[in-house]
Scaffold this motif. Structure first.
Motif, PDB file in Angstrom:
ATOM      1  N   ASP A   1       0.817  -1.210   0.000  1.00 23.80           N
ATOM      2  CA  ASP A   1       0.000   0.000   0.000  1.00 23.80           C
ATOM      3  C   ASP A   1       0.852   1.261   0.000  1.00 23.80           C
ATOM      4  OD1 ASP A   1      -2.216  -1.611   0.037  1.00 23.80           O
ATOM      5  OD2 ASP A   1      -2.560  -1.413   2.201  1.00 23.80           O
ATOM      6  N   VAL A   2       2.120   1.121   0.369  1.00 20.75           N
ATOM      7  CA  VAL A   2       3.036   2.265   0.353  1.00 20.75           C
ATOM      8  C   VAL A   2       4.223   1.957  -0.563  1.00 20.75           C
ATOM      9  CG1 VAL A   2       2.430   3.288   2.567  1.00 20.75           C
ATOM     10  CG2 VAL A   2       4.036   1.387   2.506  1.00 20.75           C
ATOM     11  N   ALA A   3       3.924   1.277  -1.654  1.00 21.14           N
ATOM     12  CA  ALA A   3       4.933   0.970  -2.682  1.00 21.14           C
ATOM     13  C   ALA A   3       6.122   0.217  -2.103  1.00 21.14           C
ATOM     14  CB  ALA A   3       5.403   2.259  -3.370  1.00 21.14           C
ATOM     15  N   ASP A   4       5.830  -0.749  -1.219  1.00 26.28           N
ATOM     16  CA  ASP A   4       6.868  -1.569  -0.598  1.00 26.28           C
ATOM     17  C   ASP A   4       7.890  -0.740   0.168  1.00 26.28           C
ATOM     18  OD1 ASP A   4       5.776  -3.972  -1.549  1.00 26.28           O
ATOM     19  OD2 ASP A   4       6.753  -3.695  -3.487  1.00 26.28           O
ATOM     20  N   ASP A   5       7.433   0.376   0.712  1.00 30.78           N
ATOM     21  CA  ASP A   5       8.301   1.283   1.456  1.00 30.78           C
ATOM     22  C   ASP A   5       8.227   0.918   2.937  1.00 30.78           C
ATOM     23  OD1 ASP A   5       9.553   3.407   2.710  1.00 30.78           O
ATOM     24  OD2 ASP A   5       8.799   4.887   1.283  1.00 30.78           O
TER      25      ASP A   5
END
Length: 307
Positions: free
Chosen positions: A216-220
């Motif tokens: 959901d947070v670009a794999d961040d």
């Protein structure tokens, strides 16, 4: 001159003395560390005991005798910690490492201390008090596996009991709560100022991350840690790279690398900008710190031996 980087003793000083024991923790204090890291879990009678594993490990513990004659739970090695009382656990010898493989990395360097017991959190806090080590932050890792509720304590109860014990010793403000189970970080969010989000490749999953999906947070990963209220991110050293460090810096999240025992690797991570190094060998890292002109953490001395 380099900026200040903290030195954290892993399970005390696992490479030098038996892990998660009073002698091991005392040795790390005497060597000098900024933070003293150790693992805690919960017994059947709701006592907080130091153990890295949710079952009694044959690597670090050995049976001696049953607590009571004919105890149906004996032998205790291999049993879930949550199924044993503090009194049963106190019969175990946790002072001799017993590797099954010849290439155990710590067997050649860890000094055995036979007849050492698995201490309670209260005993550890009393030990640190006896050293007057107010400058050392206590890193209390709460061992919980959300995929194994049969082995893990209730995360809210567990967190509450740890926080209550820290409060009894006036140690809440100078301690940190660490966990791979990020539900615990949420439970401690309003109670303790330091919350370290532990992570490794196997725990990048909503089950471990309090239901949070890193996609959901670009794999961040730093963004996910920020979302659950962590004040620091502590990844397996192999996960640390420039993109992770950049994301963490943008969020004001210090990054602490574990577990680093090679000074050259530690130097590379320091160059990337980590705020701390977790190590089994604080002695090796102190040599690196000295060579780089970095500030060394003070050595602690017990009150009883002071002039």
């Amino acid at each position: 001159m380099y900026g200040h980087v903290e030195l954290h003793g892993h399970r005390g000083a696992r490479g030098l003395r038996p892990e998660n024991t009073l002698p091991g923790l005392a040795f790390a204090l005497e060597l000098g560390v900024d933070a003293l890291e150790f693992d805690v879990t919960l017994t059947a009678d709701r006592q907080l005991i130091l153990s890295h594993d949710l079952t009694i490990s044959a690597l670090t513990s050995a049976d001696t005798t049953a607590f009571t004659p004919g105890d149906a739970m004996f032998p205790y090695v291999g049993k879930p910690v949550k199924s044993l009382t503090q009194y049963q656990i106190r019969t175990l010898d946790a002072g001799v490492r017993r590797p099954k493989k010849a290439n155990d990395p710590f067997a050649a360097t860890q000094v055995p201390i036979p007849d050492t017991r698995m201490p309670t959190l209260g005993a550890v806090l009393a030990l640190v008090g006896a050293y007057g080590a107010d400058q050392v932050r206590l890193h209390v890792e709460l061992k919980s596996d959300p995929t194994r509720p049969d082995l893990s304590p209730d995360h809210q109860l567990f967190t509450d009991l740890v926080l209550a014990e820290l409060a009894r010793h006036n140690r809440v403000q100078t301690s940190a709560i660490l966990s791979f189970d990020w539900r615990i970080l949420q439970a401690a969010r309003d109670a303790v100022p330091h919350r370290f989000a532990l992570i490794e490749a196997d725990t990048i999953d909503p089950a471990w991350l309090a239901g949070f999906e890193v996609r959901d947070v670009a794999d961040d990963i730093p963004a996910a840690a920020e979302a659950v209220g962590a004040t620091a991110l502590s990844p397996d050293r192999v996960l640390i790279d420039l993109p992770l460090m950049t994301s963490a810096a943008l969020r004001g999240l210090p990054v602490v690398a574990w577990t680093v025992n090679d000074p050259e690797e530690a130097a590379s991570l320091i160059d990337l900008g980590v705020a701390g190094i977790v190590t089994d060998y604080p002695d090796r890292m102190r040599e690196l710190w000295t060579g780089r002109g970095m500030r060394l953490p003070a050595r602690s001395v017990p009150f009883a031996t002071r002039p």
